[in-house]
Design a protein around this motif. Structure first.
Motif, PDB file in Angstrom:
ATOM      1  N   ASN A   1     -11.006  -7.048  -8.813  1.00 54.42           N
ATOM      2  CA  ASN A   1     -10.432  -5.722  -8.339  1.00 54.42           C
ATOM      3  C   ASN A   1     -10.410  -5.706  -6.615  1.00 54.42           C
ATOM      4  O   ASN A   1     -11.314  -6.047  -6.192  1.00 54.42           O
TER       5      ASN A   1
ATOM      6  N   ASN B   1       0.823  -1.250  -0.002  1.00 49.93           N
ATOM      7  CA  ASN B   1      -0.079  -0.035   0.119  1.00 49.93           C
ATOM      8  C   ASN B   1       0.681   1.143  -0.027  1.00 49.93           C
ATOM      9  O   ASN B   1       1.996   1.137   0.329  1.00 49.93           O
TER      10      ASN B   1
ATOM     11  N   GLN C   1      -8.294   7.254  -9.740  1.00 53.30           N
ATOM     12  CA  GLN C   1      -7.156   8.325  -9.809  1.00 53.30           C
ATOM     13  C   GLN C   1      -7.035   8.590 -11.407  1.00 53.30           C
ATOM     14  O   GLN C   1      -6.746   9.603 -11.534  1.00 53.30           O
ATOM     15  N   GLN C   2      -7.680   7.491 -12.163  1.00 54.50           N
ATOM     16  CA  GLN C   2      -7.755   7.800 -13.580  1.00 54.50           C
ATOM     17  C   GLN C   2      -8.955   8.317 -13.970  1.00 54.50           C
ATOM     18  O   GLN C   2      -8.980   8.657 -15.267  1.00 54.50           O
TER      19      GLN C   2
ATOM     20  N   ASP D   1      -0.474  12.195  -8.289  1.00 57.99           N
ATOM     21  CA  ASP D   1      -0.948  10.772  -8.815  1.00 57.99           C
ATOM     22  C   ASP D   1      -2.427  10.874  -9.209  1.00 57.99           C
ATOM     23  O   ASP D   1      -2.811   9.861  -9.972  1.00 57.99           O
ATOM     24  N   SER D   2      -3.307  11.627  -8.935  1.00 56.43           N
ATOM     25  CA  SER D   2      -4.669  11.619  -9.247  1.00 56.43           C
ATOM     26  C   SER D   2      -5.138  12.875 -10.169  1.00 56.43           C
ATOM     27  O   SER D   2      -4.755  13.872  -9.958  1.00 56.43           O
TER      28      SER D   2
ATOM     29  N   ASN E   1      -6.003  -1.689  -4.736  1.00 58.01           N
ATOM     30  CA  ASN E   1      -5.239  -1.027  -5.472  1.00 58.01           C
ATOM     31  C   ASN E   1      -5.696  -0.749  -6.807  1.00 58.01           C
ATOM     32  O   ASN E   1      -5.540   0.242  -7.569  1.00 58.01           O
ATOM     33  N   GLU E   2      -6.379  -1.930  -7.026  1.00 56.78           N
ATOM     34  CA  GLU E   2      -6.950  -1.750  -8.646  1.00 56.78           C
ATOM     35  C   GLU E   2      -8.126  -0.635  -8.802  1.00 56.78           C
ATOM     36  O   GLU E   2      -8.047   0.117  -9.673  1.00 56.78           O
ATOM     37  N   ASN E   3      -8.768  -0.656  -7.692  1.00 60.20           N
ATOM     38  CA  ASN E   3      -9.977   0.490  -7.754  1.00 60.20           C
ATOM     39  C   ASN E   3      -9.051   1.794  -7.568  1.00 60.20           C
ATOM     40  O   ASN E   3      -9.801   2.851  -7.981  1.00 60.20           O
ATOM     41  N   LEU E   4      -8.199   1.851  -6.736  1.00 64.92           N
ATOM     42  CA  LEU E   4      -7.611   3.013  -6.340  1.00 64.92           C
ATOM     43  C   LEU E   4      -6.872   3.660  -7.933  1.00 64.92           C
ATOM     44  O   LEU E   4      -7.066   4.987  -8.143  1.00 64.92           O
ATOM     45  N   ASN E   5      -6.460   2.794  -8.647  1.00 64.87           N
ATOM     46  CA  ASN E   5      -6.072   3.297  -9.955  1.00 64.87           C
ATOM     47  C   ASN E   5      -7.072   3.675 -10.851  1.00 64.87           C
ATOM     48  O   ASN E   5      -7.118   4.750 -11.604  1.00 64.87           O
ATOM     49  N   LEU E   6      -8.140   2.924 -10.807  1.00 67.65           N
ATOM     50  CA  LEU E   6      -9.280   3.367 -11.438  1.00 67.65           C
ATOM     51  C   LEU E   6      -9.797   4.628 -11.201  1.00 67.65           C
ATOM     52  O   LEU E   6     -10.182   5.457 -11.987  1.00 67.65           O
TER      53      LEU E   6
END
Length: 434
Positions: free
Chosen positions: A241, A33, A251-252, A273-274, A244-249
């Motif tokens: 997911n 994390n 932030q994108q 990052d976001s 971490n996978e949802n965090l990336n989604l």
């Protein structure tokens, strides 16, 4: 003095720390994390102060749990410090697998640790793991998309509102999912989320006689609501997911809402990052009007396995990494929004931190979580997103795999619940609970 003696003397001096003890190389197992990754980047400060060096073993959450559990149960001795949580700490302490942290320095100020965190990491009144950060869960949402949908997020919304808002914010043509939630198998991944969610639907893992409760209507209601909402408004492949996978989604810019750990707030609002850092709002986790919200309580904490040969150095690291001064070190380097949250009372009294937009909502979420009374109907266990019994991790991992198979379209909700009921009762009977 000969060259050999001179070299030996210099080496010996280099190995002695400021405190007079020999420097050690500590092997630390931790989760991948963001806060832990940040800590690794600041470890030189610890080495400069103590002379001790650190070797990191950084693992994905499910793998970390498996590795450290196997190692400590077998007395493998692979690690000097382990990253564990509220589930493991009291169980492992009862097994005498952990070193008690009852002799930390006065400067460390263990009484400053939030009572909810200290209590969850203690056994018979003694703390066995120190919280690096504490968390509950809450809603993180795109304020711009909510406004575009013509809706306004309440401070304490219901699940009905969340589903309606998710549908209104979903824009498949632009790759925007109204909601992103964990579906990944693992008791601490998708299993943790669906368990916390089920509490707000009136479900529970066990009745007061330790009988499994997956054959009840509240569990069916929980899964039907979750699957229906995610199929309507969630991302493709949500069955795999996790955090971490949802965090990336998010932030994108691909999620309208994300309900997950409060610690994520610093990442989704970090402009480095976001992509949506300037349009994120926060609200309490949803409820159904039954008196229980769907937020959990957790701490990622550092513990020392019993039998380590480096106990003194390990305690020095724990004091360094979970101290008030470490929080100030992060603030100095990364800003107050990025300090480890949820562990210390003094942080929430700090005027600098009070200005952080998610600070109060994080604290409110933590304080509203009650692991001693997690469900609508009474239960014989402590824990919100888990039941604090040794058998739970194995059982819940299997149950979460059955649920993830539903999310992936591989079996029906009824089939998954029937399997969950049978495997849970079988395991509890074998363990002597029934």
């Amino acid at each position: 003095m000969s060259f050999t003696k001179t070299l030996y003397a210099a080496t010996a001096m280099a190995l002695v720390t400021a405190g007079g003890a020999f420097a050690e190389n500590l092997v630390i197992a931790t989760v991948n994390n963001g806060d832990m990754i940040r800590m690794q980047g600041l470890t030189q400060d610890f080495t400069d102060k103590t002379g001790h060096t650190v070797e990191w073993v950084t693992l994905e959450e499910n793998v970390l749990r498996q590795r450290v559990t196997t190692d400590i149960a077998a007395k493998g001795g692979s690690f000097d410090i382990m990253t564990i949580g509220m589930y493991e700490a009291p169980i492992w302490a009862a097994n005498e697998w952990l070193v008690p942290l009852d002799d930390l320095s006065a400067e460390y100020d263990a009484d400053d640790i939030l009572p909810a965190m200290k209590g969850g990491l203690s056994y018979e009144g003694t703390m066995y793991a120190a919280p690096f950060y504490g968390e509950s869960s809450m809603i993180m949402y795109r304020t711009d998309l909510m406004e575009k949908a013509g809706m306004e997020m309440p401070e304490a919304p219901t699940w009905t509102f969340i589903r309606e808002a998710a549908a209104a914010m979903t824009d498949r043509d632009n790759d925007i999912n109204g909601i992103c939630l964990r579906g990944k198998a693992g008791w601490g991944e998708g299993g943790a989320f669906i368990t916390a969610m089920s509490n707000s639907f009136g479900a529970r893992w066990f009745d007061e006689e330790w009988n499994a409760q997956f054959d009840t209507q509240p569990w069916k209601d929980t899964l039907e609501f979750y699957v229906g909402m995610m199929n309507e408004s969630g991302p493709t492949g949500y069955a795999t997911n996790g955090f971490n996978e949802n965090l990336n989604l998010f932030q994108q810019g691909k999620c309208g809402m994300w309900i997950d750990a409060t610690v994520a707030a610093s990442f989704v609002t970090n402009p480095n990052d976001s992509e949506v850092a300037d349009s994120v709002g926060f609200a309490l986790a949803p409820d159904n009007g039954l008196g229980k919200r769907s937020n959990w309580l957790w701490a990622w904490a550092l513990a020392i396995p019993a039998g380590t040969q480096k106990e003194a150095a390990a305690k020095e690291f724990i004091e360094w990494s979970t101290s008030k001064s470490y929080i100030e070190l992060v603030a100095e380097n990364e800003g107050w929004a990025n300090v480890p949250p949820g562990a210390r009372t003094s942080l929430y009294e700090n005027p600098n931190y009070k200005e952080v937009p998610f600070a109060q909502m994080t604290l409110d979420s933590i304080l509203s979580a009650d692991p001693n009374n997690p469900t609508v109907d009474p239960v014989p266990y402590v824990g919100i997103q888990f039941a604090a019994i040794p058998e739970f991790a194995g059982i819940a991992t299997e149950v979460s795999q059955e649920f993830s198979a539903v999310y992936a379209g591989q079996q029906s909700i009824d089939e998954a619940l029937e399997k969950a009921q049978a495997l849970t009762n079988d395991a509890m009977e074998a363990a002597g609970y029934r």
